[in-house]
Scaffold this motif. Structure first.
Motif, PDB file in Angstrom:
ATOM      1  N   PHE A 192       7.688  -5.035  -2.987  1.00 11.75           N
ATOM      2  CA  PHE A 192       7.787  -6.191  -3.802  1.00 11.75           C
ATOM      3  C   PHE A 192       8.868  -6.254  -5.001  1.00 11.75           C
ATOM      4  O   PHE A 192       9.058  -7.187  -5.317  1.00 11.75           O
ATOM      5  CB  PHE A 192       6.114  -6.326  -4.523  1.00 11.75           C
ATOM      6  N   ARG A 193       9.159  -4.851  -5.149  1.00  6.40           N
ATOM      7  CA  ARG A 193      10.010  -4.794  -6.586  1.00  6.40           C
ATOM      8  C   ARG A 193      11.275  -4.343  -6.000  1.00  6.40           C
ATOM      9  O   ARG A 193      11.885  -3.524  -7.017  1.00  6.40           O
ATOM     10  CB  ARG A 193       9.613  -4.183  -7.769  1.00  6.40           C
ATOM     11  N   ALA A 194      11.929  -4.479  -4.824  1.00  5.41           N
ATOM     12  CA  ALA A 194      13.115  -3.800  -4.647  1.00  5.41           C
ATOM     13  C   ALA A 194      14.323  -4.309  -5.421  1.00  5.41           C
ATOM     14  O   ALA A 194      15.128  -3.405  -5.728  1.00  5.41           O
ATOM     15  CB  ALA A 194      13.557  -4.274  -3.035  1.00  5.41           C
ATOM     16  N   LYS A 195      14.291  -5.379  -5.965  1.00  2.00           N
ATOM     17  CA  LYS A 195      15.468  -5.983  -6.703  1.00  2.00           C
ATOM     18  C   LYS A 195      15.429  -5.211  -7.910  1.00  2.00           C
ATOM     19  O   LYS A 195      16.478  -4.484  -8.481  1.00  2.00           O
ATOM     20  CB  LYS A 195      15.682  -7.360  -6.906  1.00  2.00           C
ATOM     21  N   ALA A 196      14.359  -4.791  -8.511  1.00  5.39           N
ATOM     22  CA  ALA A 196      14.213  -3.822  -9.761  1.00  5.39           C
ATOM     23  C   ALA A 196      14.488  -2.620  -9.735  1.00  5.39           C
ATOM     24  O   ALA A 196      15.163  -2.108 -10.549  1.00  5.39           O
ATOM     25  CB  ALA A 196      12.652  -4.532 -10.347  1.00  5.39           C
ATOM     26  N   TYR A 197      14.268  -2.194  -8.511  1.00  4.44           N
ATOM     27  CA  TYR A 197      14.570  -0.667  -8.522  1.00  4.44           C
ATOM     28  C   TYR A 197      16.010  -0.652  -8.086  1.00  4.44           C
ATOM     29  O   TYR A 197      16.752   0.525  -8.753  1.00  4.44           O
ATOM     30  CB  TYR A 197      13.865  -0.178  -7.085  1.00  4.44           C
ATOM     31  N   SER A 198      16.969  -1.576  -7.354  1.00  5.05           N
ATOM     32  CA  SER A 198      18.226  -1.627  -7.481  1.00  5.05           C
ATOM     33  C   SER A 198      18.947  -1.711  -8.766  1.00  5.05           C
ATOM     34  O   SER A 198      20.162  -1.347  -8.609  1.00  5.05           O
ATOM     35  CB  SER A 198      18.503  -2.486  -6.432  1.00  5.05           C
ATOM     36  N   LEU A 206      10.634  10.408 -20.463  1.00  6.08           N
ATOM     37  CA  LEU A 206      10.465   9.816 -19.266  1.00  6.08           C
ATOM     38  C   LEU A 206       9.850   8.349 -19.866  1.00  6.08           C
ATOM     39  O   LEU A 206       8.935   8.324 -20.293  1.00  6.08           O
ATOM     40  CB  LEU A 206       9.691  10.443 -18.338  1.00  6.08           C
ATOM     41  N   THR A 207      10.205   7.244 -18.845  1.00  7.56           N
ATOM     42  CA  THR A 207       9.587   6.060 -19.150  1.00  7.56           C
ATOM     43  C   THR A 207       9.457   5.536 -17.664  1.00  7.56           C
ATOM     44  O   THR A 207      10.156   5.741 -16.786  1.00  7.56           O
ATOM     45  CB  THR A 207      10.092   5.107 -20.153  1.00  7.56           C
ATOM     46  N   LYS A 208       8.570   4.624 -17.377  1.00  5.58           N
ATOM     47  CA  LYS A 208       8.366   3.680 -16.069  1.00  5.58           C
ATOM     48  C   LYS A 208       8.619   2.501 -16.344  1.00  5.58           C
ATOM     49  O   LYS A 208       7.862   1.781 -17.155  1.00  5.58           O
ATOM     50  CB  LYS A 208       6.908   4.013 -15.771  1.00  5.58           C
ATOM     51  N   ARG A 209       9.454   1.894 -15.591  1.00  6.62           N
ATOM     52  CA  ARG A 209      10.040   0.308 -16.027  1.00  6.62           C
ATOM     53  C   ARG A 209       9.555  -0.553 -14.994  1.00  6.62           C
ATOM     54  O   ARG A 209       9.777  -1.788 -15.304  1.00  6.62           O
ATOM     55  CB  ARG A 209      11.512   0.498 -15.995  1.00  6.62           C
ATOM     56  N   ILE A 210       8.835  -0.046 -13.964  1.00  5.56           N
ATOM     57  CA  ILE A 210       8.659  -1.151 -12.828  1.00  5.56           C
ATOM     58  C   ILE A 210       7.038  -0.828 -12.781  1.00  5.56           C
ATOM     59  O   ILE A 210       6.808   0.231 -12.248  1.00  5.56           O
ATOM     60  CB  ILE A 210       9.406  -0.947 -11.604  1.00  5.56           C
ATOM     61  N   GLY A 211       6.215  -1.925 -12.790  1.00 10.50           N
ATOM     62  CA  GLY A 211       4.990  -1.964 -12.637  1.00 10.50           C
ATOM     63  C   GLY A 211       4.448  -0.820 -13.683  1.00 10.50           C
ATOM     64  O   GLY A 211       4.824  -0.753 -14.736  1.00 10.50           O
ATOM     65  N   LEU A 212       3.463  -0.131 -13.170  1.00 15.18           N
ATOM     66  CA  LEU A 212       2.849   0.859 -14.313  1.00 15.18           C
ATOM     67  C   LEU A 212       3.338   2.328 -14.103  1.00 15.18           C
ATOM     68  O   LEU A 212       3.336   3.170 -14.888  1.00 15.18           O
ATOM     69  CB  LEU A 212       1.203   0.855 -14.293  1.00 15.18           C
ATOM     70  N   GLY A 240      21.478   1.768  -3.371  1.00 14.76           N
ATOM     71  CA  GLY A 240      22.232   1.699  -2.694  1.00 14.76           C
ATOM     72  C   GLY A 240      21.544   1.107  -1.241  1.00 14.76           C
ATOM     73  O   GLY A 240      22.080   0.465  -0.179  1.00 14.76           O
ATOM     74  N   ARG A 241      20.243   1.353  -1.124  1.00 14.19           N
ATOM     75  CA  ARG A 241      19.358   0.904  -0.157  1.00 14.19           C
ATOM     76  C   ARG A 241      18.697  -0.507  -0.291  1.00 14.19           C
ATOM     77  O   ARG A 241      18.728  -1.430   0.544  1.00 14.19           O
ATOM     78  CB  ARG A 241      18.146   1.805   0.101  1.00 14.19           C
ATOM     79  N   TYR A 242      18.569  -1.010  -1.651  1.00 13.44           N
ATOM     80  CA  TYR A 242      17.672  -2.281  -1.893  1.00 13.44           C
ATOM     81  C   TYR A 242      18.475  -3.279  -2.615  1.00 13.44           C
ATOM     82  O   TYR A 242      17.848  -4.098  -2.923  1.00 13.44           O
ATOM     83  CB  TYR A 242      16.538  -1.698  -2.782  1.00 13.44           C
ATOM     84  N   HIS A 243      19.675  -3.023  -2.859  1.00 12.67           N
ATOM     85  CA  HIS A 243      20.568  -4.207  -3.524  1.00 12.67           C
ATOM     86  C   HIS A 243      20.661  -5.445  -2.616  1.00 12.67           C
ATOM     87  O   HIS A 243      20.968  -6.602  -3.406  1.00 12.67           O
ATOM     88  CB  HIS A 243      21.728  -3.769  -4.130  1.00 12.67           C
ATOM     89  N   ASN A 244      20.512  -5.332  -1.269  1.00 13.30           N
ATOM     90  CA  ASN A 244      20.190  -6.636  -0.577  1.00 13.30           C
ATOM     91  C   ASN A 244      18.805  -7.036  -0.010  1.00 13.30           C
ATOM     92  O   ASN A 244      18.534  -7.591   0.930  1.00 13.30           O
ATOM     93  CB  ASN A 244      21.337  -6.558   0.533  1.00 13.30           C
ATOM     94  N   GLY A 245      17.803  -6.098  -0.878  1.00 12.50           N
ATOM     95  CA  GLY A 245      16.581  -6.550  -0.490  1.00 12.50           C
ATOM     96  C   GLY A 245      15.848  -5.423   0.486  1.00 12.50           C
ATOM     97  O   GLY A 245      16.535  -4.581   0.902  1.00 12.50           O
ATOM     98  N   PHE A 246      14.500  -5.418   0.236  1.00  8.81           N
ATOM     99  CA  PHE A 246      13.776  -4.332   0.920  1.00  8.81           C
ATOM    100  C   PHE A 246      13.913  -4.320   2.424  1.00  8.81           C
ATOM    101  O   PHE A 246      14.065  -3.463   3.016  1.00  8.81           O
ATOM    102  CB  PHE A 246      12.397  -4.402   0.454  1.00  8.81           C
TER     103      PHE A 246
END
Length: 576
Positions: A129-135, A287-293, A341-347
């Protein structure tokens, strides 16, 4: 006919009388009231939780999955204590379960809520659900390798990899009788810049508990610093020993010291570094977590701990001192680029079409640049071919990331190419180091024998990995590599330098004084013209007629303007 009941007869009971009702055995009530049982259960739970926290050191942070496991464990301990203290008070198991469930409703709800938060938090950070945020965790810019990576001379090339550095450190420690019996070298050496030079620093650990017990008062008395260029190894002895390290016990253990000072912070990596004065520090990345929890691990700061005194200070990522070289760990950098590299065009593109999907190669190395340490790794297609389409450099203090497009061999192919050039010796290449040699991206590696000793060096062109130069010394290797670049028309052949034209001045006159001297087997004549103060030097080897000159002869002399008393004659002509 009435049947005689033998059991009744023998028991003395009247056969016509009704059997007495059987009494149900009631359990003894538990000691103390409900409040007493709750207090005792809470006390036991707190004691258990304190011991668990002291040993496992979970961060008290909502983004830490371990916190919820800790809470669930405490609820289980409390519930078990309550069950044991209240005893079995019902006439049936079913009634007992119902009674117990009412008494343990609060811990039961806490457990359910904890599990629910963990599930929802994980789903909220699910990459599907959050591929863009990870990229977007690692912002990437495109760079110019020749312009941005300084060309390096052979005398400045770091020659040591981590294994070679650790071997030198262990060998040096073995020479010191007062240290080798008490301490051992930790293999987790970090490459840093120290006073403008790339070095590796190794810290020491206590050999065992008893060695710690004997030395705990003075601490660890030294660390080891290795110059990666000259390969010089220095044991740096401290006026006051290191009192806080991973090999300490109880409250001086580094991780426990950090947790008690910062109970809510999550730590990713803890590195050993030294500042510009040589003072040892531990750099704990926060460390911090930026996506979800729980997703999107990143760094938002660092805690610097003085290894001697234990004093610590937290810095936001933008305020970390410039002498610190390593805040972002290598694994975190590699993971963040792989997300990009993997998710900048979507999951779903990463699963099916895989258009423009890339990933890092297996392995990385470091480059010293601009007084910082940059992580280098190659970039290849996710299809797993044996070639690179480029590579990245990432600053380990600021996470500044640059991508360089450069199709060529991936690192292990280059290493195999270097090994093939000296296959008769069966040498093994170290993981390549990326350098700028003659404005060309170049893999540099050491070639080791079976004993791990460096025997030769190799340079392999990234784009044309069939261009391989080897040499017994770095300078010899670099010279051969430069010649190969010219032979393969990658570099233009160097034209011989032409001396700039200079204006010649001319003077004429009679010789008033002649002197001579023999210098390295060549006779030099010094001529002074009348009314002059300058002596013009003439070599008999270049002008044989100079040997027949006499005082009073007239000559023409051409020379270059000079303020010196001795001026070399460029041309000499004898007048009749």
């Amino acid at each position: 006919m009435k049947i005689f009941d033998f059991k009744m007869y023998t028991s003395g009971m009247n056969p016509g009388a009704q059997a007495p009702e059987r009494k149900v055995r009631q359990p003894k009530p538990p000691k103390g009231g409900p409040v007493f049982r709750v207090l005792i259960s809470l006390l036991i739970t707190l004691v258990f939780g304190g011991i668990y926290f002291y040993l496992k050191l979970p961060a008290l942070n909502i983004h830490n999955e371990g916190l919820y496991s800790f809470v669930i464990l405490l609820c289980i301990v409390f519930s078990v204590c309550m069950i044991l203290l209240q005893g079995f008070r019902s006439s049936s198991v079913r009634e007992y379960v119902g009674y117990t469930r009412k008494k343990l409703a609060v811990p039961f709800v806490i457990v359910i809520l904890s599990i629910l938060v963990m599930v929802v938090g994980s789903i909220a950070g699910w990459v599907v659900f959050r591929a863009k945020a990870y990229s977007e965790l690692m912002p990437m810019t495109t760079g110019d390798f020749a312009a941005e990576v300084s060309e390096i001379g052979w005398s400045q090339i770091p020659l040591l990899d981590e294994n070679s550095s650790n071997n030198l450190a262990n060998r040096k420690l073995g020479e010191l009788s007062d240290l080798v019996s008490q301490f051992e070298v930790d293999d987790a050496s970090a490459q840093i810049n120290y006073q403008g030079n790339p070095v590796r620093v190794n810290y020491l650990n206590y050999s065992d508990f008893f060695k710690w017990w004997n030395n705990r008062g003075t601490g660890i008395p030294a660390y080891i610093r290795i110059d990666m260029r000259s390969q010089d190894v220095e044991v740096v002895r401290l006026e006051e020993g290191i009192k806080y390290s991973p090999s300490e016990y109880f409250n001086r253990n580094l991780l426990r010291h950090l947790r008690f000072q910062y109970p809510t912070l999550m730590f990713d990596d803890v590195n050993f570094e030294i500042d510009d004065e040589g003072t040892p520090y531990w750099i704990a990345s926060v460390l911090t977590k930026r996506i979800g929890l729980f997703g999107g691990a990143d760094i938002n700061g660092a805690v610097l701990v003085n290894a001697v005194t234990g004093e610590s200070q937290y810095y936001d990522i933008g305020d970390v001192p410039s002498w610190v070289d390593r805040v972002y760990s290598s694994d975190l950098i590699v993971n963040q680029y792989d997300y990009y590299g993997r998710y900048h065009n979507g999951f779903w593109n990463s699963i099916f079409g895989q258009k423009d999907c890339t990933e890092t190669t297996d392995g990385f190395n470091y480059i010293a640049q601009d007084d910082d340490v940059w992580l280098y790794t190659g970039i290849t297609s996710v299809t797993g071919d044996r070639g690179n389409i480029g590579f990245i450099l990432v600053n380990q203090r600021t996470k500044e990331a640059r991508y360089y497009s450069c199709a060529g061999a991936e690192e292990y192919s280059a290493a195999s190419s270097a090994e093939g050039a000296v296959q008769q010796f069966s040498y093994k290449a170290t993981f390549p180091l990326l350098l700028n040699i003659s404005d060309q991206p170049t893999y540099f590696m050491a070639l080791k024998d079976a004993a791990g000793l460096v025997k030769m060096y190799a340079m392999v062109n990234v784009q044309q990995y069939q261009i391989v130069a080897t040499g017994n010394t770095v300078s010899d290797c670099q010279q051969k590599y430069h010649e190969l670049l010219i032979e393969n028309q990658i570099l233009a052949e160097e034209e011989p330098e032409t001396e700039p034209e200079v204006e010649l001045l001319k003077t004429s006159g009679k010789i008033e004084e002649i002197r001579s001297a023999n210098i390295d087997g060549n006779t030099i004549y010094y001529l002074r013209l009348e009314k002059g103060t300058v002596y013009y030097t003439v070599s008999a080897k270049e002008y044989p007629m100079a040997v027949i000159l006499d005082v009073g002869d007239r000559v023409d002399i051409s020379y270059v303007q000079s303020e010196e008393t001795l001026v070399e004659a460029e041309e000499l002509e004898i007048k009749k």
